[in-house]
Design a protein around this motif. Sequence first.
Motif: not given
Length: 165
Positions: A5-6, A12-13, A47-53
């Motif tokens: 979601d942009v 966040l930015y 790119d890696k947001i799915n890696d965040y736990d």
Amino acid sequence: MCAKDVKAFEYLYDNYSGAINGIILKIVRSEDFAEELLNDCFLKVWDKINDYDAAKGRLFTWMLNIARNLALDKLRSKEYKAKMKTDDVSENVFISDERYASANKPEFIGIKEMVEKLPAEQKKLIDLMYFQGYSQSEISEELQMPLGTVKTRVRAAMISLRQLF
């Protein structure tokens, strides 16, 4: 963010770019490199947001580690070393930019206050590592302390900080 979601990314930015840019700028001491690394950091977050736990820590801490690692990689790069050797001395002088004055200071986001609550030896290590950009082996050399001791104390400090947050 996971759904790409942009609007979430813009939020966040808008809310974290100033603080993250401040940390990067403290490490690389070059506004040009800091801007480049800030963009790289947020691209990597996207790119890696799915890696965040979330179970392992806060999103800001995860993003801060990405930024710190990118900045340290840049410091070690041939490009950075070559630029620092060939730049005019006046360009190497670190000058604070007033537009980032409050956003760049860790005390404005509460990190400095949390670090101040740590024991003196842990506070020194966290300051060197996260605010001055030293690696654990560089801290070991600087403080003439065994690397294993540095790692143990940094880990203990991180556990204490996690509890404070």
